[in-house]
Structure formats: C-alpha cells, structure tokens
Design a protein around this motif. Structure first.
Motif, PDB file in Angstrom:
ATOM      1  N   HIS C 396       0.824  -1.205   0.000  1.00  0.00           N
ATOM      2  CA  HIS C 396       0.000   0.000   0.000  1.00  0.00           C
ATOM      3  C   HIS C 396       0.860   1.257   0.000  1.00  0.00           C
ATOM      4  O   HIS C 396       2.078   1.218   0.109  1.00  0.00           O
ATOM      5  N   SER C 397       0.183   2.389  -0.129  1.00  0.00           N
ATOM      6  CA  SER C 397       0.873   3.651  -0.400  1.00  0.00           C
ATOM      7  C   SER C 397       1.745   4.174   0.721  1.00  0.00           C
ATOM      8  O   SER C 397       2.623   4.988   0.471  1.00  0.00           O
ATOM      9  N   LYS C 398       1.548   3.721   1.951  1.00  0.00           N
ATOM     10  CA  LYS C 398       2.390   4.232   3.024  1.00  0.00           C
ATOM     11  C   LYS C 398       3.844   3.802   2.846  1.00  0.00           C
ATOM     12  O   LYS C 398       4.739   4.364   3.443  1.00  0.00           O
ATOM     13  N   GLY C 399       4.069   2.790   2.011  1.00  0.00           N
ATOM     14  CA  GLY C 399       5.438   2.331   1.797  1.00  0.00           C
ATOM     15  C   GLY C 399       6.096   2.941   0.577  1.00  0.00           C
ATOM     16  O   GLY C 399       7.171   2.519   0.154  1.00  0.00           O
ATOM     17  N   PRO C 416      -4.041   1.706   2.429  1.00  0.00           N
ATOM     18  CA  PRO C 416      -4.643   2.612   1.462  1.00  0.00           C
ATOM     19  C   PRO C 416      -3.787   2.757   0.199  1.00  0.00           C
ATOM     20  O   PRO C 416      -2.577   2.568   0.238  1.00  0.00           O
ATOM     21  N   TYR C 418      -3.558   5.643  -1.948  1.00  0.00           N
ATOM     22  CA  TYR C 418      -3.937   7.002  -2.305  1.00  0.00           C
ATOM     23  C   TYR C 418      -2.996   7.683  -3.271  1.00  0.00           C
ATOM     24  O   TYR C 418      -3.291   8.748  -3.778  1.00  0.00           O
TER      25      TYR C 418
END
Lengths: 115, 516, 462
Positions: C396-399, C416, C418
């Motif tokens: 996901h996008s946090k990475g 998420p 995003y």
C-alpha cells in the motif's frame, strides 16, 4: 470631514484590516500595544523622533512607521491638522481601540490570568 | 441579528453562539463567536486532537529528529506522511515515523522499559540522527509512564543524543490547539537556552509559526537571506532541533501563525526580552510591509525595498491577470486556525474574491476577532463547525470555491463546489510573491474548470448544448471581460515552473559583512 | 534454500504497516446503510481515520466522535456517549445503526460502554426516541490489541451477532468479503451472478464510488441494510474469503444458527478463484458455467503472454493485509515470480498456524522470508543494509518511499492506495483481478525498464 469620529473610524478601520499588533491575547498586552504603537505613530506624524534603542521600543516603532506612512498616504486630511489636533485624535483613537479590543471585547480569554 | 442559528443545529441551541454574521456598521464588541470550548459529542465536528497539534503540526516538521510516539501504533501511523511539510534534509521527518507499539500487557504493567528499548533501537537504526522527540499518547498518559525519566536515563547513557519529551495526549484539550500550547511551553521550558549558536550576522531572527508547507519557509528564508538576516531558527518548518535550542539569542521573533506559536513568542519576550513582531507572509502588500518592518527593525529597510521592487515588478502582472478574472467570485474560507485571518482581507483586495464565510476548526476567540475584523460585511463566521452546518452554509451562500481541508473538500465536491486545500495547498507554495500567483492560478483553474462546468448539466433533463468538443478556462473566464483587459500586454498568465523550491536550495547569497 | 517464518526482532515500530483497531471497525461501519458510528475516545481517533479513508477513495464518510476531553479521561466519559447518541439522532433523522467503537483511552479508563447502551435503550430511546428504530452496538477495539485487521474482524462479527435473526431460509449464501475495494465487490458479484447464486454480500461497498451529480448531494455510503444483516441467519452457508477479516462472524453464524462456513481462500489469482468457485458450487449445488470457463480462459491467455517472458524469476516483496499478502504470494508463485519477503504487519499468533503459510514453508524452494509483527523498516533495512535485491514491491501507499528512494518499481495494492488514481475501482480478486494485477505488474516493470534504460528495446517487438 470635520467629524473626529469619522476620522477615528477611518484610522481604526485601517488598523483592523491591515494590522496584527492589536490582537495579542491578553488584556494587559493589548493595552500595552495600543499605548505604545499609537503614541509613536502620533509622534511620527508630528514629525518628532522616536527613541528606538530599546528592542521592545524598536518593535513598536516599526509598526508605528508603517501606520504613519500608510495614514499619510491615504488620509490627506491629516496633512492639514496641527500637532495638538493629531495628538488629541490619537488619544481618542487609543481610547476607542482600548474599548473595542479590551474593555468592550467579547473575547473571554483576554482576562485569563495565566499567560 | 448577528448570531447565526443553523437549521440543522436548532436542536443543539448552544451552537447559536458559535456563529456570527458580520453586520453593517458592526464592530467586534457587537458579536463574537464563542471559541475553544469543549466539542459537542456526536456533532461530527472538524476537530482533531491535542496529540495532533503537538506532534503532527509542530513537532514533526523538525527535520533532523527521530519523532517517536509512546503508545500504540495508530497515532503515529495516522500522523505519518499526511502533511506536506518538506525539508532540505531529504524529507527525513516525512518518511520516517516511530512508535513504541504499546500492547495490552504494557497497559497493565507499564511501558517504560519498552520505551527505553525503543529509543535505543531507533538511534541504532539511524546512527546519523542524534536528536529525538517523544510524544505521549492517550494510552501512555493514562497509565502514567514517566517518559521524562526514561529520556533522562538514556541521555545519561548516550551523551551525544538529546531527547525532548512532549506530554500532550489526544484528550488534553478541546482540539489540536491544546497540543500547540503544550509543546510550545514544553520546548521553551526544557530546551531553549541549552545551545549557544554561531552568530553569522548582525541581524538575527527566529522565524516562528511557519511549518514549511510545500516550501513556504524556504521562500521566506530566501528573502531574509537576500537581506543578510540570519534566521537562527524556524519554529518549526524545515527547522533543526539544535537551532531551536538557541532561540534565546535572536534579536527579534517574527511570528506568522500566532494561533500555534504565540505562546513561545510571549515566553521568549518575557524571559529574554526578545520582541514579538506579527507578520503576514501571504499576499503582495502584507508581505511587502512585513519585509519592510523586519528590515526597518534592523535599519536595513533599503534591502527589503529592493526585494519588494524586484518581486513586485516580476509577478504583479501575473497576479493582476488572475485578479481580473476572479473579481466577485465567492469563496468560503474554511481553514484550521490562522489562515482565516491571514487570507480574509488580502484575497479580497488582491484577487477580488468575495469572502462570504470564514471558519475556524480549532481557533480561539482571538482568531475570530482577527478574521471578522479583516473580512467584509455580510460574511458568516463559524467556530468549531460541523459537517451539517458546513453543508447548510454552502447551500445558502453558494460559493464558487472553498478553501478547506482535504476531506471536507470532498464534501464540497459532492455539491458541486470545487475546493483548494487550505492546509496543504494544491500547487504551492503560496507564500511569497510567486507563491501568491500560484495560489491565484489554482483558484482560477478550479473555478473555470471545463469539467467542473459540465457537472451542472443534467443530460436527462437539460438541453445538451451544441457547443463543440471542448472549452478552455479562458473561454469560460474571459466571457465578460473588456477588450482592453483581454488583450492586455501588461498582464499575463503564470510563467513560473512546476518546482520553485529546488532551485532555491542551490542558490548562493551575497555576503554582508558583520559590523566589527 | 527455503522459506523461513520469523518475527521482527526489534521491540518498536518504525514505519508501521497497519494502523490500529478502531480504524478497522470504522471501515466496517461505513459499509452499512443508515449507519453512523460514534468513536468513543479522543477526536483524533475519528478525524485521522476519516482522512485516511478519504485519501483512499477521494470521498468523505460520516463518522462521529464522543470527543473525550481531559475531564473525561479523569472522571470517565460515558456521559459523552449519551450526549453523542442524542445529538446524532436529533440531527441525522435517517440514522438507524450506531456502533459505539471504543479506543485505547476509553478502554483504559474503563468506561462501561455495554452498560451505557443498556441505559440508553431503557431511557433515551424509550422516551425521546420512542417508536424510532435505533440500534446501538458496542464494539470493543482498543488500539493496544491487534491492528486494524482484527478491529475489522471484530466489528463484522459484532454487527452480525447483533442483527442476525432466525427466520425463513432465504435461499442465499452469505459472502463475507473481507477488507476489499468496491472493484473487488463488483468482481465477486459478477462471479456469483454467472453462477446464478444469490448472496448476501458483506459489505455492499460498490456505492463508495459515488458520483458528482448535477443536483443533490450524493455522498458516499455503503448499501448493506439491516434486513441484509438480519437475514444472515437464514443463509444455507457462509463463505468468509479472508481468514483474518471475517472468520469471527462466520464462526458465530455457524455456532449460533448451524450455518456451515467455509473460510477462504482469498480469491487472488487463477487457482484461488478456481477454489472459490468450487466452494460455491459445493455449497450451492450450482455448476460452474461455460461463461466462466471463457473468462478464465481469457485471463489465462493474458497471463501466459507475460509469465515466462517477463515475470519469471522476478523477486517481489509484499506487505499489507495478511490474506491479501498470502494470496498475492501464491499468485506470484503461479506466475513464476519469486516472492522473497512477505511482511505481516501485526502480532497475530494465528499466522504461525495458518495452513497457507505452512504450505509456503514446506514447498517454496528458494530463500524466502515471512516476517510476523513486521513494519516497513523490516523491508527497507533489508534493502539498505542486508543486500536484499528486489524487482518489484507489492503493497500500500504508506510504503511508497521505500520504492521511490531505492528505485524499485511498485504496484499499489491493498489499503490505502492514495498515491495512484482510481485503484479502488479495480479488482484484485477473481479472473478479472488476476488479469488486472498481472498487467499492472507488467506495465509497472515496463515503465521502470524504460526509465532505467534497461533492455527497453525489447518492448519494441513483443
């Protein structure tokens, strides 16, 4: 435009729209700002020199210069006023600002004893 | 009647005193919304928590610091990468977040040991970083962990590191603002005065209440550098921990966001006699007069004037181009705490926008005083707004655009009101002269978006126009303009580049010799 | 040469993979029509989660807070819950379902949310709101236990447990999808419809992708109704696709109403989708139709264009929701790729017992690590300091910074996502999902080849 109230309103309106120094967060602080900055502005408009050695004074002074310059530019009725009239006007302006910003203010935080 | 009652809030009558319409001839003594009171549960308010105000807003912009939350991971996850406060330290503070991962057993038995392990692990993982801030969360506040004691222990054992502890759990106050206050006071109590800085100029300031959103701080830093002013520290955008420990050595505190940082300015004034100068970095005239004031304080107003003249000449034609096309457009100015007053008057004066409403999510009555003073008559001012009130206001006021947060912007989008991100900007930075033009351009592109115009057409009911295959923003915006304006040789659209911050980082500045 | 299961060695978290339990409960709640949850805790617990969800969908969802302030932390804050329920009911006349979601603060101070719900039912609801249908559902999910995954699992169970009511058999199955995207629900419903199977889908989130209309306010909300939830007791079977996001509810229905349940598999990839269809067929007696043979054929056709040419031996790291990670790993193996590192982001002890993980441990014939209680520093540290080489990251996008800073191509999946446009509209499940995933991975690798000028000429003639 002889009415002093009309003049005060114009000066006040300018401060309200353009300045931030009058909105510190305690009553005593606002009174202090009003007193110093308006006094200096009057002095400048009267052609007097302001003592700016003390850093605190110098800080009031820069706001006062901005006010004096802006007032001279915008309100030509100032040019025809005598020094006494200017001083009187600014005393009245200060009273007015003390009222709007402190004594008559609905901001309940102004009287918080902690800073 | 100055107080404004929302239909949707009639059942919670205490809301009535939180909204005011600025009436003709009225001043601030006639009506002022209440502010910074407890939130009404269940109202779906826009507010966040005190941990956010401390850690997310003020703490984490510090670029050379490990920011660790002492608590379960959620708080740190939620405040990670969700703001656009960049830094010239390769965005270390944006990319890395740390949590002590407090679990049930720690709630029962305490988590001080695990905190200590975490601190050591974090420094080990990033050996180039020697500074740390630890944020208390709801959980660790409630179990009573003594974070300061653990931090002191580690600093004893590792003398080359320094750790700042901020005790501002989420429930500590009605909103983010409680957290701002806590971290301001904690920082000056614990850290200011611990470092003696290298003074490189005769003119030394702290730049306070500026968080380098999309590079705002770097724009302003450029101006100060061009004047030969040493910005000893920025509180806290693109700010360095050790610089901030030396705040006591500045001659002047230049304050932007009074809502989040007037506390530390007031304390610096009381304790060290450093005067506080409130400025506006947004808008040509406010910025120019602010630069002049700072310059004048040091007797170098000529240097400020040079910058003002150059920048104004370069960018005014572009600002004016947008102004002609934005005249009379209605905007709801709905930010968090201080942009309502930074922007309210100047977007009207310099961009011709009609501010029909201002609000503040977490501001105090002072912010409302500033905002109402600066907006025009008829504006609706709301404190601690909630979702239904926002919708009702937009239906009633019919703004052409709204400046607000990302998620409330989605709410506006649904009722066909385009939004610009007031907290993190769209294509910023928005400070400075060029930045202000970028803001105007974003407003222009949002309002005159051909796709946005299409959203009003109901293809099942309305006449589908025979308009051809496309429209442009100019076709839409230049409709009512005079020939003179449309063909102006003086005004032009924005001619800057996509990234205006990277070049600043590579710039060199003139040497101004210190007085002997 | 093998697949090792291990636990993160560090005590703390650096760059977490998950957020905490209340986020999972909130995500479950927005799938229900006429439901607005009250998160009982600090305002951040709601504000940040609403932001997170809005980043993923580019939509806003309605969730309320009980706004616990300092006095609540000291003296207890149940009165805030009472007030919140009252205020919500007054101002949102359509609201019927109000989960009261606890957080770490209110669990630590020991607020008896179950008790206050009873009190509200006997007092407020019986007087001021007499005659109005209101369901108050306590959901206990403090942040110091589990993660957003277990919060979701708990909430689904709590909703089902509250509402499921024995009635007439409804001729349907229950499909508990787990934490998926609207695009996944569309793909799953398509498979069900081709098999002519009626199902109660938990949750109906296709409506999250709501439109911008010429008038009105078409705010995003879920479409699972109270009737749907009640009717779960009358199904003749339950399939919970994600073991960690729905098993609790499935097992509850089995225990309470004797409804047989099948747990898994997450239908990512051809093989798992095949198994899903087999399970559907067994449960309902319906055969797998020709149309799905065709669809499967189209998917396999698309995949074989990619596998031995481009995807074979590509080293992948995968992180995110556990069922998704495992499903993706299995699919990648089928595609001849080499998942090298799987990160499971919380400390759920059940991972060690998961037969799919056992299968990986037993059968993978090259070096692979599966790390439990992992965080994203586990990924990045291996890249920086331990020589881990990767061709692709799935997560996901946090990475995103791991991919950006180390120039590793990344396909965003999970929650998420995003930092890419519109991913929630696409499936990762079913045959459609298999195609989409493989083609996304391929196109991402292609763009990377061109950017790095690494054999980019090979695409001239493919």
């Amino acid at each position: 435009m002889a009415d002093i109230n009309e003049k005060i309103a114009q000066l006040e309106n300018f401060i309200m729209k353009k300045c931030l120094w009058q909105f510190h967060s305690r009553a005593w602080d606002r009174k202090n700002q009003n007193e110093n900055i308006l006094r200096m502005t009057a002095e400048l408009l009267c052609g007097e020199t302001v003592n700016t050695e003390d850093p605190a004074d110098r800080c009031y002074w820069v706001d006062a210069v901005y006010l004096a310059d802006s007032y001279r530019e915008r309100f030509d009725w100032l040019a025809s006023m005598s020094k006494d009239e200017i001083r009187e006007l600014f005393l009245a302006l200060r009273e007015r600002l003390d009222y709007v910003l402190v004594d008559g203010s609905l901001n309940e935080e102004l009287t918080d004893p902690r800073y | 009647m100055p107080y404004h009652e929302f239909e949707c809030s009639k059942c919670i009558p205490e809301r009535k005193k939180h909204a005011v319409t600025k009436g003709p001839g009225e001043d601030l003594t006639h009506a002022l919304p209440l502010g910074y009171l407890n939130t009404i549960p269940g109202s779906i308010s826009e507010r966040g928590c005190a941990y956010c105000g401390a850690k997310h807003v003020i703490g984490t912009p510090m670029k050379d610091v490990i920011h660790i939350s002492h608590g379960p991971t959620g708080c740190t996850y939620d405040t990670w990468q969700t703001k656009r406060y960049i830094s010239d330290n390769d965005n270390f503070q944006l990319k890395r977040t740390f949590a002590t991962d407090v679990k049930e057993k720690h709630i029962v038995f305490g988590a001080e040991k695990v905190l200590k392990q975490n601190i050591i692990e974090a420094f080990k993982a990033f050996p180039d970083i020697k500074r740390m801030t630890i944020y208390q969360t709801c959980a660790t506040a409630l179990i009573g962990d003594d974070i300061d004691a653990i931090a002191d222990e580690v600093m004893e054992e590792m003398p080359d590191v320094d750790i700042f502890v901020c005790n501002s759990p989420g429930f500590a106050g009605p909103s983010q603002s409680g957290g701002h206050h806590k971290i301001n006071i904690a920082w000056i109590n614990k850290k200011v005065g611990n470092v003696e800085p290298k003074i490189t100029s005769d003119y030394v300031i702290n730049y306070v209440g500026e968080y380098n959103i999309q590079g705002d701080q770097e724009i302003m830093l450029d101006f100060f550098r061009r004047m030969g002013i040493q910005v000893l520290s920025t509180f806290t955008g693109n700010g360095s921990y050790d610089d901030l420990r030396a705040m006591h050595r500045a001659h002047l505190n230049v304050l932007e966001c009074a809502r989040s940082a007037e506390y530390i300015c007031n304390e610096l004034r009381t304790r060290y006699g450093i005067p506080r100068l409130d400025i506006d970095g947004f808008g040509f005239e406010p910025l120019s007069s602010s630069l002049l004031k700072v310059g004048r304080f040091f007797g170098i107003e000529d240097r400020a004037q040079k910058i003002i003249d150059e920048e104004t000449a370069r960018w005014k034609p572009e600002l004016d181009w947008y102004r002609e096309r934005l005249l009379g457009k209605k905007v709801c100015l709905w930010p968090g705490g201080s942009k309502l007053w930074h922007w309210a008057h100047v977007i009207h004066e310099e961009m011709g926008l009609d501010v029909v409403s201002v609000y503040t999510k977490f501001g105090h009555q002072g912010d409302m005083e500033k905002g109402i003073a600066r907006c025009e008559e008829g504006a609706l001012a709301i404190d601690d707004p909630n979702e239904l009130e926002g919708l009702e206001a937009m239906y009633k006021l019919k703004p052409d655009i709204i400046f607000t947060g990302k998620r409330p912007g989605e709410v506006a989008k649904k009722i066909r009101v385009p939004y610009l991100n007031a907290h993190a900007y769209h294509n910023g930075p928005y400070k400075g002269y060029e930045g202000w033009v970028r803001f105007a351009r974003d407003i222009y592109n949002a309002i005159y978006s051909p796709i946005h115009q299409l959203s009003f057409l109901d293809i099942s009911k309305d006449e589908i126009p025979d308009e051809g295959g496309f429209k442009t923003q100019r076709i839409l915006s230049d409709n009512g303009l005079s020939e003179e304006v449309r063909k102006s040789n003086y005004m032009r659209e924005y001619t800057g580049s996509l990234d205006i911050i990277t070049p600043l980082r590579e710039k060199t500045y003139p040497e101004f010799n210190k007085k002997p | 040469m093998n697949c090792e299961l291990k636990t993160k060695e560090r005590t703390g978290v650096i760059n977490p993979i998950f957020t905490c339990q209340p986020a999972g409960a909130q995500f479950a709640s927005i799938g229900i029509k006429e439901c607005i949850g009250i998160v009982h805790g600090g305002q951040g617990c709601v504000m940040f989660v609403r932001l997170l969800i809005s980043q993923h969908f580019k939509e806003s969802f309605e969730i309320a807070s009980s706004s616990v302030h300092e006095d609540g932390a000291v003296f207890g804050a149940l009165d805030r819950v009472e007030q919140a329920v009252d205020v919500l009911l007054m101002r949102y006349p359509d609201v019927k379902v109000i989960p009261i979601i606890t957080t770490c603060s209110t669990e630590v101070i020991g607020d008896d949310v179950d008790g206050v719900v009873i009190k509200l039912q006997e007092e407020l609801l019986d007087t001021k709101y007499a005659g109005r249908e209101v369901h108050l559902i306590p959901i206990h999910c403090p942040s110091f236990v589990g993660s957003m995954i277990s919060g979701y699992d708990t909430a689904v169970r709590d909703f089902v447990r509250y509402f499921a009511e024995k009635g007439e058999p409804n001729g349907r199955i229950n499909l508990i999808t787990g934490w998926v995207n609207p695009g996944d629900v569309t793909a799953l419903k398509h498979l069900l419809s081709e098999m002519q199977i009626d199902a109660t889908v938990l949750f109906e989130i296709e409506s999250f992708d709501s439109p911008l209309m010429p008038d009105g306010n078409h705010v995003s909300h879920g479409n699972t109704t109270i009737a749907d939830l009640k009717d779960t007791a009358n199904a003749y079977g339950t399939i919970a696709l994600n073991r960690y996001e729905g098993t609790k509810a499935a097992k509850y229905l089995e225990k309470e109403f004797g409804i047989p349940s099948i747990i898994g598999p997450t239908p990512v990839g051809i093989r798992n989708t095949d198994t899903f269809l087999k399970n559907l067929s067994r449960m309902t007696g319906k055969p797998v139709p020709e149309s799905l043979v065709l669809e499967r054929g189209r998917a396999i056709d698309a995949l074989t264009d990619l596998t031995h040419m481009f995807l074979a031996d590509k080293k992948v790291a995968i992180y995110g929701n556990p069922d998704l990670v495992i499903g993706l790993a299995e699919f990648c193996l089928d595609l001849e790729m080499k998942p090298k590192l799987l990160l499971l982001g919380d400390d759920n002890t059940a991972y060690a017992e998961d037969p799919r993980i056992r299968a990986l441990q037993e059968n993978v014939d090259y070096d692979m690590e599966i790390v439990m209680n992992a965080d994203l520093w586990d990924l990045e540290n291996r890249i920086i300091n331990e020589g881990l080489e990767l061709d692709l990251i799935l997560g996901h996008s946090k990475g995103r910074f791991v991919a950006i800073d180390h120039n590793i191509p990344m396909v965003r999946v999970g929650f998420p996502t995003y930092d890419r446009a519109g991913l929630y509209r696409y499936p990762v499940v079913g045959y459609a999902g298999a195609t989409w995933l493989a083609e996304q991975m391929a196109n991402t690798l292609f763009a990377d080849m061109e950017y790095k000028k690494s054999r980019e000429w090979i695409l001239n003639m493919w």
